[in-house]
Design a protein around this motif. Structure first.
Motif: not given
Ligand code: FAD
Length: 433
Positions: A319-323, A349-351
Motif C-alpha cells: 500500500e503505497g503513499g502519494r507520489l 502519480i500527480d505530475i
C-alpha cells in the motif's frame, strides 16, 4: 604556548577512486577544494581539516591523509598531476625533510578523532546554519525504511576493478533536436552481480585516453531502473544520458562519456564501476509518500522510484503513499519520457510539468509549479512519512530550496527547524551536478 608542529597531516583526494562528483567541492565551507578537468585537489594553505567533506563522499576518495613537513606540503600543481596518491613518507624520509615522528603520530590521532566527530555530526545541522544549499540541507542518511545498498563493489579499491556490461537497448527519449539528445540505455551485467537500488548511480569508464594520454576518469550516471531490473528479473540497469555537445559557456565540445554511451549499439560493451550512493534512497514502508523534483536527466532516479512503486502497486501487495512529480525542461520536446509519463494513472502519480522556453508562453520553472501546489506540499513537508528528492542541474537547487522554504513559512512552519529535522530524518535528498 606550544610551538607549531613541524609536520602536518595533509588532506588529499585519491585520484584513483575519485569519481569527480563534485560533492566535496560543494560541501567545503571554506573553498579549499578545487578541480581541473581531471583531478579534485585540496589546498593545504586553506584546509583546516574540519571534515565537512568527508561523510558525504560516495567513494571514500576524500578521506586520505599524508604526514608531511609543514614546509613541504604537496602543492596544488603537484596534486593536479597525480594519477595516484604518493606513498606515505617513511620516518627516515620525514626526518630528512625536517619533520619528527612523534609529532606525526599526534597529528594522525587528531585527524582520526576529528573524522569520528564529523561522522557523528553529519546527520544533524544546527538550525541557524540552515543556508539554502544542498550541501547544508541535504540528508546524508537514507530514509529509515530504505533497503540496504551495496556500494563500491567494483572500483580501484575493490577486488574487481570494473565489470563489463553489454548494451541491450539504446533508445532516444527526447524528440529529435540538435541540442537535447537524451537516450535511455539498457546495460546488462550477465552473470556478474551488480545489485542496485533506486537513487544509486554507476560509473562509466570511457574507452581510450585523454589529451594527456591517461585513461579517462569515470563519469557518474544515475540508475533509471528499479531494483529488480529494467526488465523485471534480468540483471540489467537503465540510464538516462544526455549527449553533451557544448560546454557550460555554449562552446561546441563533445562530452567523452555521454557521447560514448549515446552512440552504443546493441551488443557493444562498456566498462562500469560502482554502484555508488547510500542516502538518496527511497523509503520502503507502506503509505510513505514521495515528492520528486527534477529537471532533465535528473528524472532518472525519479523514473526508477516511480517504476518500483508502480510494480509494487501492480503486485497488489504494497500500500503505497502519494507520489508527486515536479518535472522541468525548456520544452516538452526535450523532456525525457514525456510520452510514457502522461500515460501513468492520475490516482497513482500527480505530475506537474514546468516549461521555461515554450514560444508564446511565460517562462515557468519547477519552483513555480511547486509554489502553485503549495497547499499540497505544505502538509507533506510536515508529514514524517513524506520524503523529498531533488535531482538535476546544480542551477535548480537554490530555487527549489527557496520554494520549499517559502511554502513552509507560508504554512506557519519554522523553516530552519523543519529543514534540520528533514535532514536528520533522511527526508530531504539532493543530487545536483
Ligand atoms: P566531459 O567530456 O566530461 O565534458 C565535456 C564538457 O561538457 C566540459 O566542458 C564540461 O564542463 C561540460 N559538461 C560536463 N557535464 C555536463 C553536463 N551534465 N551538462 C552539460 N555540460 C556538461 N548525466 C546524465 O546525462 N544522466 C545522468 O543520469 C547523470 N547522473 C549524474 C549523477 C551524478 C551524481 C553526477 C555527479 C553526474 C551525473 N551526470 C549525469 C553527469 C555525467 O556524470 C557527466 O558529467 C556528463 O555526462 C558529461 O560527461 P562527458 O564525459 O560527456 O563530458
Amino acid at each position: 604556548m606550544d610551538a607549531p608542529a613541524t609536520v602536518l597531516q595533509q588532506h588529499l583526494i585519491d585520484p584513483e577512486i575519485c569519481i569527480r562528483c563534485n560533492t566535496c567541492e560543494a560541501t567545503c565551507p571554506i573553498g579549499a577544494i578545487t578541480h581541473d578537468s581531471r583531478n579534485y585537489v585540496v589546498d593545504a594553505d586553506k584546509c583546516n581539516a574540519c571534515m565537512a567533506c568527508v561523510p558525504p563522499c560516495p567513494t571514500g576518495a576524500i578521506d586520505n591523509w599524508r604526514v608531511v613537513p609543514r614546509a613541504r606540503t604537496y602543492t596544488l600543481a603537484e596534486q593536479l598531476g597525480w594519477d595516484e596518491l604518493p606513498a606515505p613518507l617513511s620516518e627516515e624520509a620525514l626526518a630528512a625533510l625536517g619533520g619528527d615522528a612523534q609529532a606525526a603520530a599526534a597529528e594522525a590521532q587528531a585527524v582520526v578523532e576529528r573524522a569520528a566527530q564529523a561522522s557523528a555530526a553529519s546527520a544533524t545541522v544546527e538550525p541557524q546554519a540552515a543556508a539554502l544549499t544542498g550541501a547544508v540541507l541535504g540528508a546524508t542518511l537514507p530514509p529509515w525504511s530504505a533497503a540496504h545498498p551495496y556500494t563500491n563493489l567494483y572500483g580501484p579499491r575493490a577486488a574487481r576493478k570494473s565489470v563489463r556490461a553489454t548494451c541491450v537497448g539504446n533508445l532516444r527519449v527526447t524528440e529529435v533536436g540538435s541540442d537535447y539528445d537524451t537516450h535511455h540505455i539498457v546495460l546488462d551485467f550477465g552473470e556478474m552481480p551488480f545489485p542496485v537500488l533506486e537513487g544509486q548511480s554507476i560509473g562509466i569508464i570511457p574507452p581510450g585516453t585523454d589529451a594527456q594520454g591517461r585513461p579517462h576518469h569515470p563519469r557518474q550516471y544515475s540508475v533509471a531502473s528499479p531494483r529488480n531490473g529494467e526488465r523485471p528479473g534480468r540483471n540489467n540497469v537503465s540510464l538516462t544520458v544526455k549527449r553533451v555537445l557544448a560546454d557550460p559557456q555554449g562552446n561546441p565540445v563533445r562530452g567523452v562519456a555521454s557521447n560514448h554511451l549515446c552512440d552504443l549499439r546493441v551488443g557493444d560493451t562498456v566498462e562500469v564501476i560502482g554502484p555508488f550512493g547510500s542516502s538518496f534512497l527511497m523509503p520502503n514502508h507502506p503509505k510513505s509518500h514521495l515528492v520528486m523534483i527534477c529537471t532533465g536527466t535528473g528524472s532518472a532516479p525519479m523514473r526508477a522510484m516511480t517504476e518500483w512503486r508502480r510494480r509494487l502497486r501492480a503486485s497488489g501487495k504494497f500500500e503505497g503513499g502519494r507520489l508527486l512529480l515536479f518535472f522541468g525542461a525548456r520544452t516538452p520536446q526535450e523532456l525525457p519520457y514525456f510520452g510514457p509519463l502522461q500515460k501513468l494513472p492520475r490516482d497513482f502519480i500527480d505530475i506537474h510539468f514546468a516549461f521555461s522556453r515554450v514560444p508564446g508562453q511565460p517562462r515557468r520553472y519547477v519552483q513555480d509549479a511547486m509554489r502553485e501546489a503549495a497547499a499540497e506540499l505544505a502538509p507533506l513537508l510536515q508529514d514524517p512519512d513524506a520524503y523529498f528528492y531533488v535531482c538535476g542541474l546544480r542551477a535548480m537547487e537554490e530555487g527549489v530550496l527557496l520554494a520549499l522554504r517559502d511554502i513552509a513559512t507560508g504554512a506557519g512552519l519554522d523553516w530552519e527547524t523543519l529543514a534540520a529535522s528533514m535532514r536528520e530524518h533522511g527526508r530531504l535528498h539532493l543530487e545536483t551536478y
